[in-house]
Design an enzyme around this catalytic site. Structure first.
Site, mmCIF file in Angstrom:
data_model
loop_
_atom_site.group_PDB
_atom_site.id
_atom_site.type_symbol
_atom_site.label_atom_id
_atom_site.label_comp_id
_atom_site.label_asym_id
_atom_site.label_seq_id
_atom_site.Cartn_x
_atom_site.Cartn_y
_atom_site.Cartn_z
ATOM 1 N N GLU A 29 -8.679 0.420 -3.166
ATOM 2 C CA GLU A 29 -9.564 0.438 -1.997
ATOM 3 C C GLU A 29 -10.472 1.642 -2.148
ATOM 4 O OE1 GLU A 29 -7.081 0.851 1.379
ATOM 5 O OE2 GLU A 29 -6.105 -1.074 1.129
ATOM 6 N N ARG B 102 -9.564 8.169 -1.478
ATOM 7 C CA ARG B 102 -10.563 8.599 -0.492
ATOM 8 C C ARG B 102 -11.413 9.721 -1.045
ATOM 9 N NH1 ARG B 102 -8.855 6.616 4.945
ATOM 10 N NH2 ARG B 102 -10.654 7.712 5.720
ATOM 11 N N ARG C 282 -7.236 12.905 0.416
ATOM 12 C CA ARG C 282 -6.178 13.377 1.317
ATOM 13 C C ARG C 282 -4.787 12.871 0.923
ATOM 14 N NH1 ARG C 282 -7.517 10.186 6.884
ATOM 15 N NH2 ARG C 282 -9.547 11.131 6.551
ATOM 16 N N THR D 121 -8.269 3.624 8.055
ATOM 17 C CA THR D 121 -9.510 2.856 8.056
ATOM 18 C C THR D 121 -9.691 2.152 9.400
ATOM 19 O OG1 THR D 121 -9.058 2.481 5.728
ATOM 20 C CG2 THR D 121 -10.850 1.221 6.695
ATOM 21 N N GLU E 10 -10.911 -9.588 2.633
ATOM 22 C CA GLU E 10 -9.708 -9.152 3.343
ATOM 23 C C GLU E 10 -10.081 -9.019 4.816
ATOM 24 O OE1 GLU E 10 -7.405 -5.953 1.662
ATOM 25 O OE2 GLU E 10 -6.416 -5.533 3.573
ATOM 26 N N HIS F 252 -5.698 3.665 -1.864
ATOM 27 C CA HIS F 252 -7.046 4.013 -1.407
ATOM 28 C C HIS F 252 -7.367 5.417 -1.917
ATOM 29 C CE1 HIS F 252 -9.918 4.345 2.347
ATOM 30 N NE2 HIS F 252 -10.531 4.637 1.211
ATOM 31 N N ASN G 129 0.854 -1.194 0.000
ATOM 32 C CA ASN G 129 0.000 0.000 0.000
ATOM 33 C C ASN G 129 0.892 1.247 0.000
ATOM 34 O OD1 ASN G 129 -1.458 2.276 1.044
ATOM 35 N ND2 ASN G 129 -3.111 0.895 1.591
ATOM 36 N N HIS H 14 -3.962 -4.667 7.567
ATOM 37 C CA HIS H 14 -4.085 -3.547 8.501
ATOM 38 C C HIS H 14 -3.257 -3.765 9.763
ATOM 39 C CE1 HIS H 14 -5.577 0.049 10.425
ATOM 40 N NE2 HIS H 14 -6.024 0.395 9.231
ATOM 41 N N HIS I 25 0.953 6.150 1.803
ATOM 42 C CA HIS I 25 1.777 7.039 2.640
ATOM 43 C C HIS I 25 2.783 7.843 1.825
ATOM 44 C CE1 HIS I 25 0.102 5.879 6.397
ATOM 45 N NE2 HIS I 25 0.292 4.601 6.135
HETATM 46 N N1 PXP Z 1 -5.858 -3.128 3.840
HETATM 47 C C1 PXP Z 1 -6.827 -2.182 3.860
HETATM 48 C C2 PXP Z 1 -8.169 -2.551 3.329
HETATM 49 C C3 PXP Z 1 -6.577 -0.882 4.337
HETATM 50 O O1 PXP Z 1 -7.554 0.041 4.344
HETATM 51 C C4 PXP Z 1 -5.270 -0.570 4.788
HETATM 52 C C5 PXP Z 1 -4.965 0.819 5.277
HETATM 53 O O2 PXP Z 1 -5.079 1.720 4.246
HETATM 54 C C6 PXP Z 1 -4.286 -1.569 4.726
HETATM 55 C C7 PXP Z 1 -4.616 -2.846 4.271
HETATM 56 C C8 PXP Z 1 -2.874 -1.319 5.134
HETATM 57 O O3 PXP Z 1 -2.805 -1.036 6.496
HETATM 58 P P1 PXP Z 1 -1.413 -0.582 7.122
HETATM 59 O O4 PXP Z 1 -1.059 0.728 6.492
HETATM 60 O O5 PXP Z 1 -1.715 -0.481 8.582
HETATM 61 O O6 PXP Z 1 -0.414 -1.641 6.794
#
Ligand code: PXP
Length: 235
Positions: free
Chosen positions: A70, A45, A49, A101, A148, A43, A7, A188, A10
């Site tokens: 996402e 949003r 953001r 999330t 997931e 994601h 992901n 997550h 960030h």
């Molecule tokens: N999976 C989903 C569906 C998420 O919304 C997120 C956070 O954006 C993640 C995985 C990744 O989470 P983390 O950044 O805590 O690894």
């Protein structure tokens, strides 16, 4: 092989801090793919953001593995997904005031139509939900291809007995997902330490990980951070 979705939200968060052009999420996607990522996850949003519409379009044209979008189940996002056609859409809950999330999506009958329409565009649909057995059966009933499992609760626990209980709950949930012929995904709050207990279960087919990989990358570089995580999930 267990697949790793990286992901890169960030990276976009850092760029948006200055509303500038760096760091570039596309570059992160390239490096992640070169170092073992099987999927790039973003994601988009409602408040934009971090990831922007332009990122989604450019990534669609450049990602060589798979692109996982996402998104919240809203008419706006449905239109975007069906036009850009990521490989997978993961339906997630979304609140404007949250930092990330929080909690899984509460699936309701209305989601059936969203899933149907997204699938009609040739896109796989995953749903991000708590390891809740009733919700998993409902996900299968309304046509989800993958579930997931939200691992946020597991990731936040400190007490070993509570951790053991949550791992057992995730295991039971994963078995039910498999029984329902859906793909087992988890994500997550997963990091280089807490990933082991879930890898040990040998039931998750894919992990989506963002924060810990990008945090480690600040010090080691993204190539090392992705490569190491890919090795850990395939031990
Ligand atoms: N999976 C989903 C569906 C998420 O919304 C997120 C956070 O954006 C993640 C995985 C990744 O989470 P983390 O950044 O805590 O690894």
């Amino acid at each position: 092989m267990v697949e790793l979705g990286v992901n890169i939200d960030h990276v976009a968060t850092l760029r948006q801090a200055r509303l500038g052009i760096e760091p570039e999420p596309l570059q992160a996607a390239f490096i992640a793919e070169q170092n073992g990522a099987d999927q790039i996850t973003i994601h988009l949003r409602e408040d934009r953001r971090h990831i922007q519409d332009r990122d989604l379009k450019l990534l669609r044209n450049t990602v060589q593995t798979k692109l996982n979008l996402e998104m919240a189940a809203t008419p706006e996002m449905l239109e975007i997904a069906c036009s850009v056609k990521p490989d997978t859409v993961t339906l997630v809950p979304e609140k404007r005031e949250e930092l990330t999330t929080e909690g899984g999506l509460l699936l309701v009958e209305e989601h059936r139509n969203y899933i149907e329409q997204i699938k009609k565009s040739g896109i796989e649909v995953s749903v991000f939900i708590e390891p809740d057995l009733e919700m998993i059966n409902f996900a299968a009933e309304i046509g989800a291809n993958a579930v997931e499992i939200h691992t946020g609760r597991y990731a936040n626990l400190k007490d070993i007995n509570a951790i053991n209980k949550e791992v057992a709950r995730i295991q039971e949930a994963a078995r039910l997902i498999k029984q329902n012929k859906m793909r087992v995904v988890a994500g997550h709050g997963l990091n280089y330490h807490n990933i082991f207990r879930l890898v040990e279960l040998q039931i998750c087919e894919e992990f989506n990980i963002g924060h810990s990989i990008i945090s480690r990358a600040v010090f080691t570089g993204l190539a090392e951070a992705v490569h190491t995580m890919k090795q850990l999930i395939n031990r």
